[in-house]
Design a protein around this motif. Structure first.
Motif, mmCIF file in Angstrom:
data_model
loop_
_atom_site.group_PDB
_atom_site.id
_atom_site.type_symbol
_atom_site.label_atom_id
_atom_site.label_comp_id
_atom_site.label_asym_id
_atom_site.label_seq_id
_atom_site.Cartn_x
_atom_site.Cartn_y
_atom_site.Cartn_z
ATOM 1 N N GLN A 44 -0.779 4.620 3.810
ATOM 2 C CA GLN A 44 -1.213 5.360 2.627
ATOM 3 C C GLN A 44 -0.683 6.793 2.654
ATOM 4 O OE1 GLN A 44 -5.444 5.327 1.803
ATOM 5 N NE2 GLN A 44 -5.327 7.395 0.946
ATOM 6 N N GLU A 45 -0.839 7.465 3.801
ATOM 7 C CA GLU A 45 -0.398 8.860 3.901
ATOM 8 C C GLU A 45 1.127 8.969 3.825
ATOM 9 O OE1 GLU A 45 -2.510 11.141 3.612
ATOM 10 O OE2 GLU A 45 -4.249 9.853 3.896
ATOM 11 N N MET A 46 1.832 8.007 4.419
ATOM 12 C CA MET A 46 3.288 8.010 4.311
ATOM 13 C C MET A 46 3.708 7.795 2.862
ATOM 14 S SD MET A 46 4.478 8.659 7.288
ATOM 15 C CE MET A 46 6.175 8.204 7.120
ATOM 16 N N GLY A 47 3.013 6.920 2.155
ATOM 17 C CA GLY A 47 3.289 6.724 0.737
ATOM 18 C C GLY A 47 3.083 8.008 -0.044
ATOM 19 N N ASN A 48 1.979 8.709 0.266
ATOM 20 C CA ASN A 48 1.722 10.000 -0.385
ATOM 21 C C ASN A 48 2.902 10.951 -0.186
ATOM 22 O OD1 ASN A 48 -0.835 9.224 -1.229
ATOM 23 N ND2 ASN A 48 -1.891 10.146 0.501
ATOM 24 N N ALA A 49 3.334 11.093 1.078
ATOM 25 C CA ALA A 49 4.395 12.048 1.399
ATOM 26 C C ALA A 49 5.719 11.658 0.748
ATOM 27 C CB ALA A 49 4.564 12.150 2.913
ATOM 28 N N ILE A 50 6.063 10.375 0.828
ATOM 29 C CA ILE A 50 7.327 9.911 0.247
ATOM 30 C C ILE A 50 7.311 10.063 -1.271
ATOM 31 C CG2 ILE A 50 8.775 7.870 -0.146
ATOM 32 C CD1 ILE A 50 7.881 6.925 2.673
ATOM 33 N N GLY A 51 6.211 9.671 -1.904
ATOM 34 C CA GLY A 51 6.118 9.760 -3.362
ATOM 35 C C GLY A 51 6.225 11.187 -3.856
ATOM 36 N N LEU A 74 0.831 -1.203 0.000
ATOM 37 C CA LEU A 74 0.000 0.000 0.000
ATOM 38 C C LEU A 74 0.865 1.252 0.000
ATOM 39 C CD1 LEU A 74 -2.964 1.203 0.516
ATOM 40 C CD2 LEU A 74 -2.277 1.251 2.911
ATOM 41 N N LEU A 75 1.878 1.280 0.868
ATOM 42 C CA LEU A 75 2.761 2.437 0.953
ATOM 43 C C LEU A 75 3.451 2.688 -0.390
ATOM 44 C CD1 LEU A 75 5.159 3.300 3.856
ATOM 45 C CD2 LEU A 75 5.999 3.350 1.516
ATOM 46 N N VAL A 76 3.978 1.627 -0.996
ATOM 47 C CA VAL A 76 4.688 1.779 -2.273
ATOM 48 C C VAL A 76 3.735 2.225 -3.373
ATOM 49 C CG1 VAL A 76 6.036 0.566 -4.029
ATOM 50 C CG2 VAL A 76 6.451 0.099 -1.611
ATOM 51 N N PHE A 77 2.537 1.629 -3.420
ATOM 52 C CA PHE A 77 1.590 1.986 -4.477
ATOM 53 C C PHE A 77 1.167 3.449 -4.377
ATOM 54 C CE2 PHE A 77 -2.778 2.545 -6.005
ATOM 55 C CZ PHE A 77 -2.599 2.194 -7.336
ATOM 56 N N PHE A 78 0.870 3.920 -3.168
ATOM 57 C CA PHE A 78 0.430 5.304 -3.028
ATOM 58 C C PHE A 78 1.581 6.285 -3.240
ATOM 59 C CE2 PHE A 78 -3.578 3.681 -1.620
ATOM 60 C CZ PHE A 78 -4.476 4.677 -1.987
ATOM 61 N N ALA A 79 2.823 5.841 -3.090
ATOM 62 C CA ALA A 79 3.945 6.689 -3.468
ATOM 63 C C ALA A 79 3.888 6.988 -4.958
ATOM 64 C CB ALA A 79 5.268 6.017 -3.109
#
Length: 502
Positions: free
Chosen positions: A429-436, A298-303
């Protein structure tokens, strides 16, 4: 009246306390509609504010640093508080915390809409983000305990569609609201509209949403709250502020400090779980391979997904000079593909199982590659309408991933940890957003260079899409580590439990 009796053994995990919102012992679909409406307005504010930035900056005479803080304070408040918000729902009642969070969110939105100056707007946005962190994890917690079997899968799919729709259509909705200029409110409309919608949801919540909480309640793990909030803030703050400020020393110091803070958090969670079984995040959640691998996926996808919206908006508005509303309308093909993928994902998942996620990730990669090739050839003069076919394919891939992801990842979570697990899920999800956004922002602006032009933006857009395509391929690989959905569902739904609970 909430049931307080404590079942023992496996039954304790599958018999959460519940009350209102049921018909003949079965939760009505009205509960799903109400909590998803609350989820939609809480989640869309992550995306919709970008459209209002130009008019907000003019009206409030805001500096670029203040404009950055309007977005950053919401993101930081949301990301840092999601895990705590989820645990509060497990302890004190998911419906109760959902309603409290929604009331605070509506009031904070009203404060944003009437803010006379930037400091008050920034402060209200921080409260708005923290309030959204109380709302969002309760939704999956409520769905996990209110529905079972096929009904739960359908509810999770609806959750995924709602999350995706708020991201895909956030810019369009924001553009339409500002263009409509209701009562001369201009940018304030995007905040003020949350108040009446929130009031309607609050009125309906006690009537249709069942209450649930974890059995054997204990107090909140305040040590865990402090450590996880500090650790997540130390990650998100530099990620959302670093590029704009040129990555000063404090950003790297925060990222380094996050490591011992989160390590200490995990150590305290293991100790507390062994001592009294009441940590903020129970380590046993990650013993479930579907949950652990799913959270990483999830984290990687939302990045990839969040950065896609960023570079697409930059390309259209800055590189090609289209208005916010026109840019929002150009997101429609993406939305069309998303809804087609979401509608077909249950059928495809029934045949392919976890590979529906891999299919979606590969389709998004193909769409990104096609869009990169198109933008490269269009350069600064071609008609951007040629981007539409590739955007439909990318949206189709998003739909195949987002709609079924929650049901595949959370199927094995015990109901007693439902909202806490949802908090971890949403935090990823939010961490993925921020990292991406941070990583792709560096790539995009690094390629575009200091001499901004339509040509440089087209080139930067194409390179950014190539990176995103690679991230999507990585997601397809991670999906292979997930267990078979049937096994996860067997853990979540005991054989003696009735199938659909609707």
């Amino acid at each position: 009246m909430t049931t307080e009796a404590e079942p023992t053994g496996r039954a304790a995990e599958s018999a959460p306390a519940t009350d209102h919102g049921e018909t003949g012992g079965k939760p009505a679909w009205g509960a799903l509609l109400v909590v998803l409406l609350g989820l939609f307005i809480a989640n869309i504010d992550f995306f919709i504010v970008n459209v209002a930035i130009p008019s907000l900056q003019r009206d409030m005479h805001a500096t670029s640093a203040e404009i950055q803080l309007v977005a950053a304070t919401f993101n930081i408040g949301l990301s840092a508080m999601l895990i705590t918000g989820g645990r509060l729902g497990d302890l004190y009642g998911r419906r109760k915390v959902f309603a409290i969070g929604l009331a605070l969110f509506a009031l904070a939105s009203l404060a944003c809409g009437i803010a006379p100056n930037m400091p008050e707007l920034i402060a209200a946005r921080a409260v708005q983000g923290a309030a959204a962190a109380l709302v969002i994890p309760q939704v999956l917690g409520i769905l996990t305990t209110a529905y079972t079997g096929k009904a739960r899968v359908a509810a999770f799919n609806a959750y995924g569609i709602t999350m995706g729709a708020s991201a895909v259509f956030g810019q369009l909705i924001g553009g339409l609201l500002i263009k409509a200029d209701l009562f001369g409110w201009d940018w304030r409309t995007i905040f003020l509209i949350n108040a009446p919608i929130g009031a309607v949801v609050l009125l309906l919540t006690p009537k249709v949403v069942p209450e649930s909480r974890a059995e054997g309640r204990t107090g909140l793990d305040w040590t865990g709250v402090v450590l996880v909030t500090a650790g997540l803030t130390a990650i998100v703050l530099p990620l959302v502020q670093g590029r704009e400020q040129g990555w000063p020393a404090w950003t790297w110091e925060c990222l380094v400090a996050a490591v011992p803070l989160l390590a200490a958090f995990w150590w305290t969670q293991r100790r507390k779980a062994a001592r009294d079984g009441s940590p903020l995040v129970h380590p046993s959640l990650f013993a479930d391979r579907a949950f652990g691998v799913g959270v990483v996926s999830l984290l990687v996808f939302f990045a990839a997904m969040a950065s896609f919206f960023l570079v697409l908006a930059l390309y259209l508005q800055e590189g090609r000079g289209v208005s916010a509303l026109t840019s929002g309308l150009l997101f429609m093909p993406l939305g069309l593909g998303f809804f087609l993928g979401s509608a077909q994902s249950p059928k495809v998942a029934a045949k392919l199982g976890k590979q529906v996620l891999a299919l979606g990730a590969v389709l998004q990669a193909v769409g990104n590659l096609g869009l990169a090739e198109t933008a490269w050839h269009l350069d600064s003069t071609g008609n951007v309408a040629w981007c539409i076919p590739a955007m439909v394919v990318a949206g189709l891939g998003m739909g195949f991933v987002i709609a079924p992801l929650a049901s595949l990842v959370l199927a094995g979570v015990a109901p007693q940890h439902a909202a806490a697990a949802s908090g971890v899920f949403s935090t990823a999800q939010e961490m993925g957003n921020a990292i991406g956004i941070a990583v792709l922002g560096v790539v995009f602006f690094g390629v575009a260079g200091s001499h901004v032009s339509a040509h440089s933006y087209a080139h930067a857009f194409s390179v950014g899409l190539l990176v995103q395509a690679g991230i999507c391929v990585l997601v397809a690989c991670l999906v292979q580590l997930l267990p078979r959905p049937a096994a996860a569902e067997a853990r979540a739904v005991p054989a003696t439990e009735a199938a659909p609970a609707v």
